[in-house]
Each structure stands twice: as structure tokens, then as C-alpha cells.
Scaffold this motif. Sequence first.
Motif, mmCIF file in Angstrom:
data_model
loop_
_atom_site.group_PDB
_atom_site.id
_atom_site.type_symbol
_atom_site.label_atom_id
_atom_site.label_comp_id
_atom_site.label_asym_id
_atom_site.label_seq_id
_atom_site.Cartn_x
_atom_site.Cartn_y
_atom_site.Cartn_z
ATOM 1 N N HIS A 1 0.833 -1.202 0.000
ATOM 2 C CA HIS A 1 0.000 0.000 0.000
ATOM 3 C C HIS A 1 0.866 1.249 0.000
ATOM 4 O O HIS A 1 1.817 1.367 0.778
ATOM 5 C CB HIS A 1 -0.923 0.021 1.224
ATOM 6 C CG HIS A 1 -1.760 1.249 1.323
ATOM 7 N ND1 HIS A 1 -1.414 2.327 2.108
ATOM 8 C CD2 HIS A 1 -2.921 1.596 0.711
ATOM 9 C CE1 HIS A 1 -2.325 3.273 1.987
ATOM 10 N NE2 HIS A 1 -3.247 2.859 1.147
ATOM 11 N N PHE A 2 0.546 2.198 -0.889
ATOM 12 C CA PHE A 2 1.245 3.485 -0.953
ATOM 13 C C PHE A 2 0.243 4.608 -0.717
ATOM 14 O O PHE A 2 -0.874 4.578 -1.253
ATOM 15 C CB PHE A 2 1.878 3.701 -2.326
ATOM 16 C CG PHE A 2 3.230 3.064 -2.507
ATOM 17 C CD1 PHE A 2 3.788 2.282 -1.517
ATOM 18 C CD2 PHE A 2 3.954 3.252 -3.682
ATOM 19 C CE1 PHE A 2 5.019 1.686 -1.686
ATOM 20 C CE2 PHE A 2 5.186 2.665 -3.856
ATOM 21 C CZ PHE A 2 5.724 1.877 -2.855
ATOM 22 N N ASN A 3 0.652 5.585 0.079
ATOM 23 C CA ASN A 3 -0.079 6.852 0.172
ATOM 24 C C ASN A 3 0.553 7.818 -0.821
ATOM 25 O O ASN A 3 1.756 8.084 -0.765
ATOM 26 C CB ASN A 3 0.012 7.430 1.591
ATOM 27 C CG ASN A 3 -0.849 6.666 2.560
ATOM 28 O OD1 ASN A 3 -2.028 6.470 2.336
ATOM 29 N ND2 ASN A 3 -0.246 6.203 3.648
ATOM 30 N N LEU A 4 -0.267 8.354 -1.708
ATOM 31 C CA LEU A 4 0.206 9.155 -2.829
ATOM 32 C C LEU A 4 -0.346 10.569 -2.682
ATOM 33 O O LEU A 4 -1.554 10.787 -2.770
ATOM 34 C CB LEU A 4 -0.309 8.515 -4.117
ATOM 35 C CG LEU A 4 0.340 8.849 -5.450
ATOM 36 C CD1 LEU A 4 1.794 8.412 -5.434
ATOM 37 C CD2 LEU A 4 -0.413 8.140 -6.565
ATOM 38 N N VAL A 5 0.517 11.563 -2.403
ATOM 39 C CA VAL A 5 0.046 12.937 -2.248
ATOM 40 C C VAL A 5 0.411 13.738 -3.501
ATOM 41 O O VAL A 5 1.536 13.643 -4.009
ATOM 42 C CB VAL A 5 0.630 13.598 -0.976
ATOM 43 C CG1 VAL A 5 2.134 13.767 -1.053
ATOM 44 C CG2 VAL A 5 -0.047 14.935 -0.704
ATOM 45 N N PHE A 6 -0.559 14.486 -4.006
ATOM 46 C CA PHE A 6 -0.344 15.351 -5.165
ATOM 47 C C PHE A 6 -0.132 16.773 -4.659
ATOM 48 O O PHE A 6 -1.023 17.346 -4.006
ATOM 49 C CB PHE A 6 -1.543 15.286 -6.118
ATOM 50 C CG PHE A 6 -1.633 14.003 -6.883
ATOM 51 C CD1 PHE A 6 -1.156 13.911 -8.184
ATOM 52 C CD2 PHE A 6 -2.168 12.858 -6.302
ATOM 53 C CE1 PHE A 6 -1.213 12.716 -8.888
ATOM 54 C CE2 PHE A 6 -2.237 11.667 -6.996
ATOM 55 C CZ PHE A 6 -1.761 11.600 -8.290
ATOM 56 N N ILE A 7 1.039 17.346 -4.940
ATOM 57 C CA ILE A 7 1.402 18.664 -4.428
ATOM 58 C C ILE A 7 1.834 19.546 -5.591
ATOM 59 O O ILE A 7 2.117 19.068 -6.691
ATOM 60 C CB ILE A 7 2.530 18.564 -3.374
ATOM 61 C CG1 ILE A 7 3.781 17.905 -3.980
ATOM 62 C CG2 ILE A 7 2.069 17.813 -2.145
ATOM 63 C CD1 ILE A 7 4.977 17.868 -3.054
ATOM 64 N N GLY A 8 1.913 20.848 -5.332
ATOM 65 C CA GLY A 8 2.346 21.779 -6.364
ATOM 66 C C GLY A 8 1.592 23.095 -6.249
ATOM 67 O O GLY A 8 0.697 23.266 -5.416
ATOM 68 N N HIS A 9 1.956 24.035 -7.114
ATOM 69 C CA HIS A 9 1.377 25.377 -7.090
ATOM 70 C C HIS A 9 -0.101 25.322 -7.465
ATOM 71 O O HIS A 9 -0.565 24.393 -8.142
ATOM 72 C CB HIS A 9 2.147 26.294 -8.049
ATOM 73 C CG HIS A 9 1.831 27.748 -7.900
ATOM 74 N ND1 HIS A 9 2.107 28.451 -6.752
ATOM 75 C CD2 HIS A 9 1.246 28.630 -8.744
ATOM 76 C CE1 HIS A 9 1.731 29.710 -6.909
ATOM 77 N NE2 HIS A 9 1.193 29.840 -8.109
ATOM 78 N N VAL A 10 -0.840 26.331 -7.027
ATOM 79 C CA VAL A 10 -2.270 26.416 -7.349
ATOM 80 C C VAL A 10 -2.446 26.456 -8.867
ATOM 81 O O VAL A 10 -1.666 27.086 -9.588
ATOM 82 C CB VAL A 10 -2.885 27.654 -6.660
ATOM 83 C CG1 VAL A 10 -2.283 28.946 -7.180
ATOM 84 C CG2 VAL A 10 -4.398 27.670 -6.815
ATOM 85 N N ASP A 11 -3.454 25.746 -9.359
ATOM 86 C CA ASP A 11 -3.787 25.671 -10.788
ATOM 87 C C ASP A 11 -2.762 24.889 -11.612
ATOM 88 O O ASP A 11 -2.732 25.014 -12.842
ATOM 89 C CB ASP A 11 -3.958 27.072 -11.409
ATOM 90 C CG ASP A 11 -5.238 27.744 -10.959
ATOM 91 O OD1 ASP A 11 -6.170 27.008 -10.583
ATOM 92 O OD2 ASP A 11 -5.311 28.976 -10.976
ATOM 93 N N ALA A 12 -1.931 24.072 -10.965
ATOM 94 C CA ALA A 12 -0.995 23.244 -11.737
ATOM 95 C C ALA A 12 -1.692 22.038 -12.352
ATOM 96 O O ALA A 12 -1.154 21.410 -13.264
ATOM 97 C CB ALA A 12 0.161 22.782 -10.850
ATOM 98 N N GLU B 1 3.199 29.980 -16.224
ATOM 99 C CA GLU B 1 2.676 29.311 -15.021
ATOM 100 C C GLU B 1 3.793 28.622 -14.246
ATOM 101 O O GLU B 1 3.807 28.650 -13.013
ATOM 102 C CB GLU B 1 1.580 28.314 -15.391
ATOM 103 C CG GLU B 1 0.269 28.971 -15.788
ATOM 104 C CD GLU B 1 -0.883 27.979 -15.885
ATOM 105 O OE1 GLU B 1 -0.656 26.773 -15.608
ATOM 106 O OE2 GLU B 1 -1.999 28.396 -16.226
ATOM 107 N N PHE B 2 4.726 27.971 -14.962
ATOM 108 C CA PHE B 2 5.849 27.334 -14.262
ATOM 109 C C PHE B 2 6.670 28.382 -13.521
ATOM 110 O O PHE B 2 7.043 28.202 -12.359
ATOM 111 C CB PHE B 2 6.740 26.577 -15.241
ATOM 112 C CG PHE B 2 8.068 26.169 -14.649
ATOM 113 C CD1 PHE B 2 8.135 25.173 -13.695
ATOM 114 C CD2 PHE B 2 9.243 26.809 -15.027
ATOM 115 C CE1 PHE B 2 9.362 24.808 -13.131
ATOM 116 C CE2 PHE B 2 10.455 26.446 -14.474
ATOM 117 C CZ PHE B 2 10.511 25.445 -13.527
#
Length: 605
Positions: free
Chosen positions: A168-179, A283-284
Amino acid sequence: MSGINPGANEWKPSVSAAAWSPGGPPPAPTPTPPPPPPAPTAPPATSDMDENDPLWQVVLKITNGDTERANKMIADPDSLMNYPEVVALLSTTSADGGDDMETDDWEKNENMEDVTKTVETMSIQETSVTPAAAAATPTKPSPPTPKEDPAKEEKAVVPVQEGDPREHFNLVFIGHVDAGKSTLSGNILYLTDNVDKRTIERYEREAKERNRESWFLAFIMDTNEEERAKGKTVEVGRAHFNTDVKRYTILDAPGHKNYVPNMIMGASQADVAVLVISARKGEFETGFDRGGQTREHALLAKTLGVSFLVVVINKMDDPTVNWEKGRFDECVKKLRPFLKSCGFTIKKEVKFMPISGLSGANVIDPVDVSVCPWWSKCVAAGENNTTAATLVSQLDAIKIDGRDPTAPLRMPVLDRYTDRGTIAMGKVESGTIRPGMKVKVMPTRLVYKVDAVWSNEEPVASARTGENVLIKLNGCGVEDIQKGFVICSDPPCRAVDKIICEIALMDMPDNTKIFTAGFQAMFHTHTAEEEATVTKLFETTNGKGQVNKEPRFANVGMKIVCMLQLGRTVPMETFKDMAILGRFTLRTEGKTIAIGKVLKLPPKK
């Protein structure tokens, strides 16, 4: 009797009156002794000053050799910024140490042995428990253990359901707003058949009514009205999907800087982070420049224990990009040195790949060669540390070492609620938890019996390291367990309010440029959050490796060994003993200023 009031209804003696004796005059009041004069405040002893300290020399020059006045100025670091000589000194020191701390992994510094030897000589003075610290460690006695039938005690726990053998992996999606984090998360669920076609059609209609046709996939994760109206994730979205070899829990973290505490809550549970970068022109740059959340999210992910980072360059199908290799390489080139300074080992822990979260290209199925002819060649050559062509296949290929099911149990509490008993929520960071076992809650040291364990809302006979679980504690009140507590087996972790640590200073607040004793910030470790004050600086190391013992101050870009005083006791371990309970972050005024690791705890009493 003329002194008695004839209109009184009854006579009541005064409780505070002295003994009554007839005929005598009232006793003379005892004069109140004058308060003792306040003890004169002695100025700091100049014998403790390092005469070679550049800050001390500059301040002494400003005061024309008046050591008493110099000591008062040193004690008020903010006022020192009014003197151009001090500002010039600090700027010079920053220039010496401004190498961005680019080491292969600052947590595995090759000079760590020297630091360890130095720390062994440092001592943490134990102090009496402050009222605030006492509040975190209630003196409530342990509930009496009910007498159980020996036959029941010896009876084995009836297995409700064996855990799924897939990792089992916990997968978090992170990054700047609207990415594109929520859109990518929603598309993964859709492509893995976790969302039916009818639901997607309904979301498409809702998005079209809001004139936001490309948001329909994000509606899968952004479920409340505020998130859908603004197009911004606020709470951490949670969903599940499976592949043939692994089980995943998606944690869709908010990207806006106002919701960083929520992002920390999500990232603290994660094993692997997917850093979503927008390749669209402008955006980047907005997300990566100072003030953008790309930098802070990557920094927090490493500090909160994320083992691997998959960097996906999203929106490659945008008209401003058109799957150009030059734009992909440009983003990767700018990200590499920063991720290295965060502590990631690029060759082992970071993967880069181009995707389109909206169309699904390179998410589960490879992008068409006619659209992107260069990606298949990169994969075949092993460029960008990527051995698989798509995001999901790359996640399946990741292997996390060090998950020991026989180790002592450590489960930081993320939340708790009441449902016919107290239910605690968290992730098993070490060991295995089973119904029927006795656990100790730190820092209160109260012992409870685990009545039931749920994984993905299904009752299970055991939960291994890496699982997100709900557990029911017998005899525990909802006020007896809080977010930030740690559920342990014997031997339990420590609970302390003072630590010696090593920190990497990444930034400072706009109104405070000097990091010195007395500096205050919020201390984040696993799921706990507490106020912290720097009480002493032991040594600093600048970007050139120059070490300064017993410094007066430190600047951005330095590594610092210091002592922190916490507002209340917090369960933790040294980084050497258990990394997940020995990492922390310092934040203040809405920004992350430092990442650190615990080197030494107070001696056991």
C-alpha cells in the motif's frame, strides 16, 4: 447596645472576622510589610562573550567600547538592523554562505560524525514542567484494567479479514495552485474505472454551466461547493485506486498558500509525492519563483517523510508547449538544483516525466509517438531517472525499503472522533497493529486495548506499516487523545519539550533578518504542531563549510545546531532512531523558514 441596628432581621457572624471577646477595644491592624526591593538585574557577563565574534566587535565599536550598552543592544536583535554597520556585516555573511546548501542529501551529511561528537558534549537542562507543558500531559490516572476471563484472554483473535497482500502506498499530489493536481487525480480515478461514465457526464454538465469546461475531472476530488466555485482545493481530498501490484490512496493537497497547514496534514501521511508542474508559459515561472508554492511544497514533502518524488511536467498538450522537449528540459534543469538543496537524492529518489492530466496522455497509456516522438527514446536511454513510460507504471516500479512489521508500533494520530466509542485515525509508520493488543498513548502514557482496526473502512485482523487505519480504543475518552499524539507499543517513544537539533535555514520573515536566541516559530513534526523558541545556538556552518562555535546569530543558507524549547511536550524520537519522528519544519508568518532533524533528547528521568 446602641451600636446594634434595631432594623436588622437577623444576625450573621462574619466568616472572616477574628475571635470576638467582649469589652475590649478592637485589636490594632497588623501593618503589611513593605515588598522587598527588586533585585538589580545584572548585565550579561562579558566573560561569556566571544571577543572574536564579528557581531560583538561591530556592536562594541558602535558603543565606543561600552560593554554594558553593547550587551543591551545584543539582547535586542531587531534594533540592530537600524545600524548600517550591522546590515553590512549581515550581507557579507550571507554572501559567504549563499550556496543554497547544495549537498547530495543534507540528512546524510558526511560531516555528521563530527556533529554527533559535538552534540554528545551538549546537555539539555531539565526544568520543572511549565503550566503549558502540564496541559499537554494530563495527570489523569490510567483507567483500571478490567478483569478478564482467562479463557477469553488465551483465545486467539478471530481474523475478520486478512489484509490485502499487495503493498500500500499513500500518494500525495502537491504543487502550485492551478498546476492541475485535482484534474490529474480525478483522471487517474476515471481511467482506473473508479468513476462511472454517468457521473463524469454529470460533472461535465456542471462544469459547462460554470463556464469552466476543463474542470470536470477536478470535480471528482473537489466535492464541496466552495472548491468547485473557486476552482481551488481547500481540504485534502482522499480516494483509492488499485493496480495489479499495488494499492494506492490518493491525497489531493491544496496548492494555495493560505491552506499550507492542510497540505502538511496530507503530506505527513504520504509515502510518495507527485509534484505537479505546469509547463504552460508563465505558469511554471510563477509557481517556482519566490512566493510560489512549488518550492515550499517540495521542501515540506521531504521534511514530512516522503520517500520518493515523481515530478510530472503537466499541460504538455497546451498550445504554448505542444510537447516540446525544450520546454520539458528547461523545467527539469531549473528544478534539479532546488530539489537537491531540499535533501532529495536526485538519482535515487526523484523521477521526471511529461504528462497531460486532462487528456490522460502518459498517465496510464503512453503518449502517441506521432505527438511526442522523443519521450520513448528518453525512457529507453534511462534519462531523467525514469525506467517506465507512464506515471502509474513508474509508481508501480517504486520500492520502499525499511518497512519492518516486527518493529515497535508507532502511529501518529491525525484525528479522532466518537462513534460508539473513541475512534483514532492515522497512518502506521512502524510495526503492526492488531485488535486485542495493548497500546500506550504518548505523551499521556495512558494504556488502552485496541478493540477493532479498520483499513479503507473494512475491518481487518492486522494493519502493517504504511496503512491508513481507524482504530477503536477501549476505555478511551475523546478528550484523552488528540491530533499529534502517538500510539505506541513497548518501548514507547519519548515525549519532550526541549531538543537539540540541526536545522537548515532556508528563509526568514520580512521583518526579521537575524536568526538568534529568542526567535519564535511554529514547530511541525509528523502530525503535531507546537510553538517553539530558540534558546541557544551551538554552532553554524556556512555554504563554504566554515564552522563558527557559540555564534551570536545565523543567516539564510546556514546549517545551525541549536536548542529549541517547545510550548508543550511533543512525542518524538531522534532522527537516527526513527526518521519519521525525528524530522520537523519551522514555519512563521505563512512561510516555511527551516527544515531540521532531532539530534538529542533530554535524559530520561
